[in-house]
Design an enzyme around this catalytic site. Structure first.
Site, PDB file in Angstrom:
ATOM      1  N   LYS A   1     -34.386  -4.342  -6.470  1.00 34.93           N
ATOM      2  CA  LYS A   1     -34.526  -2.880  -6.477  1.00 34.93           C
ATOM      3  C   LYS A   1     -33.589  -2.337  -5.402  1.00 34.93           C
ATOM      4  O   LYS A   1     -33.842  -2.499  -4.209  1.00 34.93           O
ATOM      5  CB  LYS A   1     -35.975  -2.484  -6.196  1.00 34.93           C
ATOM      6  CG  LYS A   1     -36.232  -1.017  -6.452  1.00 34.93           C
ATOM      7  CD  LYS A   1     -37.719  -0.745  -6.541  1.00 34.93           C
ATOM      8  CE  LYS A   1     -38.018   0.661  -7.009  1.00 34.93           C
ATOM      9  NZ  LYS A   1     -37.524   1.696  -6.129  1.00 34.93           N
TER      10      LYS A   1
ATOM     11  N   GLU B   1     -34.888  -8.096 -11.405  1.00 32.47           N
ATOM     12  CA  GLU B   1     -33.695  -7.577 -10.713  1.00 32.47           C
ATOM     13  C   GLU B   1     -34.088  -7.136  -9.319  1.00 32.47           C
ATOM     14  O   GLU B   1     -35.263  -6.867  -9.069  1.00 32.47           O
ATOM     15  CB  GLU B   1     -33.164  -6.325 -11.444  1.00 32.47           C
ATOM     16  CG  GLU B   1     -32.590  -6.604 -12.781  1.00 32.47           C
ATOM     17  CD  GLU B   1     -32.482  -5.338 -13.619  1.00 32.47           C
ATOM     18  OE1 GLU B   1     -32.337  -4.240 -13.052  1.00 32.47           O
ATOM     19  OE2 GLU B   1     -32.564  -5.467 -14.841  1.00 32.47           O
TER      20      GLU B   1
ATOM     21  N   LYS C   1     -42.852  -4.077  -4.359  1.00 33.48           N
ATOM     22  CA  LYS C   1     -42.281  -3.648  -3.075  1.00 33.48           C
ATOM     23  C   LYS C   1     -42.609  -4.678  -2.003  1.00 33.48           C
ATOM     24  O   LYS C   1     -43.779  -5.053  -1.839  1.00 33.48           O
ATOM     25  CB  LYS C   1     -42.890  -2.302  -2.655  1.00 33.48           C
ATOM     26  CG  LYS C   1     -42.418  -1.119  -3.479  1.00 33.48           C
ATOM     27  CD  LYS C   1     -41.119  -0.582  -2.907  1.00 33.48           C
ATOM     28  CE  LYS C   1     -40.662   0.694  -3.566  1.00 33.48           C
ATOM     29  NZ  LYS C   1     -41.349   1.892  -3.149  1.00 33.48           N
TER      30      LYS C   1
ATOM     31  N   TYR D   1     -27.631  -0.817 -13.985  1.00 34.55           N
ATOM     32  CA  TYR D   1     -28.709  -1.715 -14.416  1.00 34.55           C
ATOM     33  C   TYR D   1     -29.430  -1.275 -15.675  1.00 34.55           C
ATOM     34  O   TYR D   1     -30.494  -1.796 -15.993  1.00 34.55           O
ATOM     35  CB  TYR D   1     -29.708  -1.920 -13.278  1.00 34.55           C
ATOM     36  CG  TYR D   1     -30.167  -0.638 -12.599  1.00 34.55           C
ATOM     37  CD1 TYR D   1     -30.878   0.321 -13.290  1.00 34.55           C
ATOM     38  CD2 TYR D   1     -29.874  -0.417 -11.257  1.00 34.55           C
ATOM     39  CE1 TYR D   1     -31.287   1.482 -12.667  1.00 34.55           C
ATOM     40  CE2 TYR D   1     -30.287   0.742 -10.623  1.00 34.55           C
ATOM     41  CZ  TYR D   1     -30.993   1.688 -11.350  1.00 34.55           C
ATOM     42  OH  TYR D   1     -31.400   2.834 -10.729  1.00 34.55           O
TER      43      TYR D   1
ATOM     44  N   ASP E   1     -31.698   0.141  -3.027  1.00 33.46           N
ATOM     45  CA  ASP E   1     -32.191   1.337  -2.341  1.00 33.46           C
ATOM     46  C   ASP E   1     -31.042   2.322  -2.150  1.00 33.46           C
ATOM     47  O   ASP E   1     -30.362   2.327  -1.138  1.00 33.46           O
ATOM     48  CB  ASP E   1     -32.768   0.909  -0.985  1.00 33.46           C
ATOM     49  CG  ASP E   1     -33.676   1.976  -0.433  1.00 33.46           C
ATOM     50  OD1 ASP E   1     -33.954   2.952  -1.154  1.00 33.46           O
ATOM     51  OD2 ASP E   1     -34.102   1.827   0.726  1.00 33.46           O
TER      52      ASP E   1
ATOM     53  N   ASP F   1       0.839  -1.197   0.000  1.00 31.45           N
ATOM     54  CA  ASP F   1       0.000   0.000   0.000  1.00 31.45           C
ATOM     55  C   ASP F   1       0.874   1.247   0.000  1.00 31.45           C
ATOM     56  O   ASP F   1       0.563   2.255  -0.630  1.00 31.45           O
ATOM     57  CB  ASP F   1      -0.895   0.023   1.249  1.00 31.45           C
ATOM     58  CG  ASP F   1      -1.982  -1.028   1.158  1.00 31.45           C
ATOM     59  OD1 ASP F   1      -2.016  -1.728   0.123  1.00 31.45           O
ATOM     60  OD2 ASP F   1      -2.772  -1.147   2.110  1.00 31.45           O
TER      61      ASP F   1
ATOM     62  N   CYS G   1     -26.391  14.386  30.478  1.00 31.09           N
ATOM     63  CA  CYS G   1     -26.133  14.535  31.903  1.00 31.09           C
ATOM     64  C   CYS G   1     -24.734  15.139  32.000  1.00 31.09           C
ATOM     65  O   CYS G   1     -23.764  14.533  31.538  1.00 31.09           O
ATOM     66  CB  CYS G   1     -26.170  13.171  32.600  1.00 31.09           C
ATOM     67  SG  CYS G   1     -25.425  13.262  34.242  1.00 31.09           S
TER      68      CYS G   1
ATOM     69  N   GLU H   1       3.916   1.678  -1.225  1.00 25.73           N
ATOM     70  CA  GLU H   1       4.482   1.954  -2.552  1.00 25.73           C
ATOM     71  C   GLU H   1       3.416   2.503  -3.490  1.00 25.73           C
ATOM     72  O   GLU H   1       3.675   3.410  -4.274  1.00 25.73           O
ATOM     73  CB  GLU H   1       5.044   0.655  -3.147  1.00 25.73           C
ATOM     74  CG  GLU H   1       6.382   0.259  -2.577  1.00 25.73           C
ATOM     75  CD  GLU H   1       6.765  -1.118  -3.063  1.00 25.73           C
ATOM     76  OE1 GLU H   1       7.665  -1.216  -3.889  1.00 25.73           O
ATOM     77  OE2 GLU H   1       6.122  -2.089  -2.608  1.00 25.73           O
TER      78      GLU H   1
ATOM     79  N   CYS I   1     -27.948   9.709  38.358  1.00 27.10           N
ATOM     80  CA  CYS I   1     -27.314  10.521  39.402  1.00 27.10           C
ATOM     81  C   CYS I   1     -28.124  11.772  39.754  1.00 27.10           C
ATOM     82  O   CYS I   1     -27.662  12.610  40.529  1.00 27.10           O
ATOM     83  CB  CYS I   1     -25.889  10.898  38.999  1.00 27.10           C
ATOM     84  SG  CYS I   1     -25.829  12.087  37.663  1.00 27.10           S
TER      85      CYS I   1
ATOM     86  N   CYS J   1     -21.066  10.531  37.396  1.00 23.16           N
ATOM     87  CA  CYS J   1     -22.304   9.802  37.067  1.00 23.16           C
ATOM     88  C   CYS J   1     -21.930   8.338  36.799  1.00 23.16           C
ATOM     89  O   CYS J   1     -21.194   8.051  35.844  1.00 23.16           O
ATOM     90  CB  CYS J   1     -22.949  10.454  35.854  1.00 23.16           C
ATOM     91  SG  CYS J   1     -24.389   9.577  35.245  1.00 23.16           S
TER      92      CYS J   1
ATOM     93  N   CYS K   1     -30.996  13.310  35.413  1.00 20.31           N
ATOM     94  CA  CYS K   1     -30.332  12.062  35.036  1.00 20.31           C
ATOM     95  C   CYS K   1     -30.937  10.908  35.842  1.00 20.31           C
ATOM     96  O   CYS K   1     -31.033  10.996  37.068  1.00 20.31           O
ATOM     97  CB  CYS K   1     -28.838  12.164  35.322  1.00 20.31           C
ATOM     98  SG  CYS K   1     -27.991  10.599  35.040  1.00 20.31           S
TER      99      CYS K   1
HETATM  100  S1  IVH Z   1     -34.786   0.582 -13.802  1.00 17.12           S
HETATM  101  C1  IVH Z   1     -37.390   3.506 -16.332  1.00 17.12           C
HETATM  102  N1  IVH Z   1     -33.716  -1.095 -12.128  1.00 17.12           N
HETATM  103  O1  IVH Z   1     -35.866   2.732  -8.716  1.00 17.12           O
HETATM  104  C2  IVH Z   1     -37.003   2.839 -15.071  1.00 17.12           C
HETATM  105  N2  IVH Z   1     -34.419   1.019 -11.303  1.00 17.12           N
HETATM  106  O2  IVH Z   1     -38.628   3.809  -9.064  1.00 17.12           O
HETATM  107  C3  IVH Z   1     -35.577   2.770 -14.928  1.00 17.12           C
HETATM  108  N3  IVH Z   1     -33.946   1.358  -8.922  1.00 17.12           N
HETATM  109  O3  IVH Z   1     -35.119   5.817 -10.157  1.00 17.12           O
HETATM  110  C4  IVH Z   1     -35.158   2.244 -13.642  1.00 17.12           C
HETATM  111  N4  IVH Z   1     -32.987  -0.595  -8.558  1.00 17.12           N
HETATM  112  O4  IVH Z   1     -33.315   4.710  -8.774  1.00 17.12           O
HETATM  113  C5  IVH Z   1     -34.266   0.117 -12.277  1.00 17.12           C
HETATM  114  N5  IVH Z   1     -32.689  -2.683 -10.768  1.00 17.12           N
HETATM  115  C6  IVH Z   1     -33.239  -1.470 -10.921  1.00 17.12           C
HETATM  116  C7  IVH Z   1     -33.355  -0.559  -9.851  1.00 17.12           C
HETATM  117  C8  IVH Z   1     -33.966   0.685 -10.083  1.00 17.12           C
HETATM  118  C9  IVH Z   1     -33.342   0.567  -8.027  1.00 17.12           C
HETATM  119  C10 IVH Z   1     -34.475   2.711  -8.618  1.00 17.12           C
HETATM  120  C11 IVH Z   1     -33.990   3.770  -9.552  1.00 17.12           C
HETATM  121  C12 IVH Z   1     -35.215   4.433 -10.126  1.00 17.12           C
HETATM  122  C13 IVH Z   1     -36.269   3.997  -9.170  1.00 17.12           C
HETATM  123  C14 IVH Z   1     -37.570   3.888  -9.934  1.00 17.12           C
END
Ligand code: IVH
Length: 670
Positions: free
Chosen positions: A117, A115, A314, A227, A119, A36, A426, A38, A411, A432, A408
């Site tokens: 989703k 896929e 969801k 994605y 977050d 690391d 506190c 170097e 105490c 305490c 507190c």
């Molecule tokens: S496709 C036209 N794929 O979800 C839609 N979105 O509610 C294009 N997100 O703004 C999005 N995982 O930020 C897609 N595997 C996934 C995702 C994904 C998370 C989010 C993305 C988007 C929001 C849409």
């Protein structure tokens, strides 16, 4: 020495190529051919040259990964293709409706891609002739912020791709996220030094991406999954081929996507990931289902807000309803008061929940809670469940308003609440009891003085017997005193004494952390120690000098000055010095012992018999190996001690990574 621009250009090229090569070895192949130290030297040389000849700094320079730009305002950019949202579904019925709608428009065969989703924060990356030229946030979907410099610090976003399979100009979209492990690390440190923790990894990622200093962003260890490929004249006819292509040219595409022939297959995918997703390194809140074929996507088209060819499913939050029976108040090491909800026990995601975090008085007010209310508790990524709401329609007649404590609970000192801070404190930090005990627990902690012979119960006993008042008292404890606590066990007493003695070898930065100065967490302690080198220099540093240290702000500077202005603290440090603790930095030099481990990457986990974890890590580096923090298919070995986490064990076994013992490791060193 002055050098010509031509020479500088040549050197920049040589250095960049070298760094790119080592980076690729490290990130793609988990191999480290240089230390690391170097590596950092090469990078520093490159940055120096680029600063002298700014016109030679390329947009693909590896120096972009560590940032260095300051953006006062982010420029607004209109998206070439709007960034739409997705329609949501919550049940199998909704999904069947979606499937029916698709079938009405598309007559011939089709398939879905499922896929996870992710977050995080949506991002759109534009590449021209293989070079990343722009990174933009989603914004309002039509226009977003240009955060290119910040995005370039994310190491999994390629600055350049070398492939002729993609058109000269294209966009890739994905999600920037903060891995849960990074989030937990940052929050543990924040809590430890009395700062308010970050709410969740998504907010943390979004906050980090919008920081003005890209060097700061670089430290947040963000990651990104891609994605979505967009552009004209794409070489692929469907989405899944695009994902595979993106992956093959170096984009970070999660392996979790699958193609599904029917909506039943989609449902199976959804069920499979419902709990499994909790094991992923990032938060996910559902599944995205997309029609695979591009021609069919076109046929289906878009509504004003979202594509008709995709939808999200969801997952229901892991929630339960129960009764809030009472509130107790905990006092932390820094005196911060944390209210905790005592609940009627309820089953939630496989465990019985009796307590939930309420954070602070503002949170209780925001929720509008009363005792005997029916509350909703939720388990997110966090280990401790949270109270997320109250059902007012079920409020009983005997509900009692919550009167936040003013003294507190331990105490009885009147609490204080500083302007702008959410927590009550506190202020009785010297006497305490829970604060003092927590300070000792912090002092002996593995990451501080690592006195593993002691535990909270023994500390309690020492207090009761008045053996200890300050940290210095630990170092004058006598064997007979310790043994008197547990008459029968002289072996135990000797172990206590030995582990206290051994802590005298703990390096200065950890001793500094152990002192428990407010706002001085492990990282800050390291920064201060390496800058001032010893406690004497640190103790007389002025505010201006302290602020000069990278990452040290006014708040920390003031806290350090306050600490060293108190006579009691000065006395304590003198006593600890006398006892033989390290108050001076020992410059660490990686002494190369051999190249026995060259080309191999190691994850070190658990507790060892003859070495500390840090010692094993030092050995790995001294013998040419590379340490990685998490297990992947590219990891060569896991050095497993006692109490290695079952999830790590499972992962290593699943990925076929060799698990070796401490003895095997020593044997490898020859
Ligand atoms: S496709 C036209 N794929 O979800 C839609 N979105 O509610 C294009 N997100 O703004 C999005 N995982 O930020 C897609 N595997 C996934 C995702 C994904 C998370 C989010 C993305 C988007 C929001 C849409």
């Amino acid at each position: 020495m002055e050098i010509s621009q031509q020479e500088a250009a040549n050197q920049i090229k040589v250095l960049s190529d070298k760094i790119d090569y080592y980076n690729e070895q490290y990130y793609q192949n988990s191999k480290s051919e240089i230390s690391d130290l170097e590596f950092d030297k090469l990078l520093a040389e490159l940055i120096k040259l680029e600063n002298t000849f700014p016109e030679l700094k390329l947009p693909t320079s590896p120096s972009q990964r560590v940032g260095g730009t300051i953006s006062k305002n982010f420029e607004t950019v209109v998206h070439k293709y709007p960034m739409l949202s997705l329609g949501n579904t919550y049940s199998k019925e909704d999904l069947i409706d979606f499937d029916e709608r698709i079938k009405k428009t598309i007559e011939f065969d089709f398939e879905y891609v499922c896929e996870l989703k992710f977050d995080g924060v949506a991002i759109s990356l534009t590449y021209e002739n293989g070079i990343l030229v722009q990174a933009v946030t989603r914004g309002d979907g039509v226009k977003g912020d240009d955060i290119t410099a910040n995005a370039k610090t994310i190491r999994t976003i390629p600055l350049q791709i070398k492939s002729d399979k993609l058109p000269p100009k294209f966009e890739v979209r994905g999600e920037v996220f903060m891995p849960k492990s990074v989030f937990d690390e940052i929050n543990a440190e924040k809590i430890d030094i009395g700062e308010a923790p970050l709410a969740n990894p998504r907010n943390a990622a979004s906050g980090a991406l919008k920081l003005q200093s890209s060097a700061e962003v670089s430290k947040r260890k963000l990651d990104c999954y891609l994605y979505y490929l967009l552009g004209e004249n794409l070489p692929t006819q469907n989405h899944s081929d695009s994902l595979t292509l993106l992956k093959s040219v170096g984009f970070n595409v999660s392996d979790t996507f699958r193609t599904c022939k029917t909506i039943d297959d989609v449902w199976e995918f959804i069920q499979y990931w419902e709990l499994k997703r909790l094991e992923l390194p990032l938060d996910t809140d559902g599944i995205v289902i997309k029609v695979n074929n591009y021609r069919q996507q076109e046929e289906l088209g878009f509504t004003a807000k979202s594509p008709r060819w995709a939808i999200s499913f969801k997952y229901a939050a892991q929630q339960a309803s129960t009764i809030l029976e009472s509130i107790s108040y905990q006092v932390g090491r820094t005196g911060a008061i944390t209210p905790v909800a005592n609940l009627k026990p309820v089953l939630l995601a496989g465990t019985v929940v009796k307590r939930a975090s309420l954070h602070n008085a503002n949170e209780i007010e925001r929720l509008g809670l009363q005792i005997n209310d029916t509350v909703k508790v939720e388990k997110g990524g966090e280990i401790i469940p949270q109270v997320v709401g109250v059902d007012l329609s079920l409020r009983p007649t005997d509900a009692e308003p919550i009167v936040y404590i003013t003294e507190c609970p331990a105490c009885q000192t009147p609490l204080v609440r500083k302007e702008g801070e959410a927590n009550h404190y506190c202020p009785n930090e010297k006497a305490c009891p829970p604060q003092i005990k927590a300070k000792f627990e912090h002092f002996i902690h593995r990451k501080a003085m690592n006195i593993d012979g002691l535990g909270p119960e023994t500390i309690d006993l020492f207090f009761e017997k008045e053996f200890i008042k300050t940290f210095a008292d630990l170092y004058t404890l006598q064997f007979e005193q310790v043994q008197s606590l547990k008459k029968s066990s002289s072996k135990w007493a000797q172990n206590v004494i030995d582990s206290i003695q051994k802590s005298k070898e703990i390096p200065f930065e950890r001793v500094l952390f152990a002192l428990g100065i407010r706002f001085v967490g492990a990282t800050v302690a390291e920064k201060l120690a390496s800058y001032f080198k010893n406690i004497d220099a640190l103790s007389i540093a002025s505010k201006e000098q302290l602020i000069e240290v990278p990452e040290i702000g006014e708040r920390i500077a003031e806290s350090v000055i306050l600490y060293f202005s108190e006579e009691e603290n000065k006395k304590l440090i003198e006593q600890l010095k006398q006892a033989g603790l390290q108050f001076e930095i020992v410059e660490k030099e990686v002494i190369v012992e051999s190249n026995a481990l060259e080309g191999n990457s190691f994850v070190v986990s658990g507790v060892f018999t003859n070495f500390s974890r840090d010692e094993i890590k030092a050995k790995i580096e001294a013998n040419g190996g590379k340490i990685v923090s998490s297990i992947s298919a590219k990891t060569n070995y896991v050095v497993a001690g006692e109490n290695m986490g079952p999830s790590k064990l499972e992962k290593a076994t699943k990925l076929g990574v060799k698990i070796i013992s401490e003895d095997d490791f020593v044997a490898m060193l020859g």
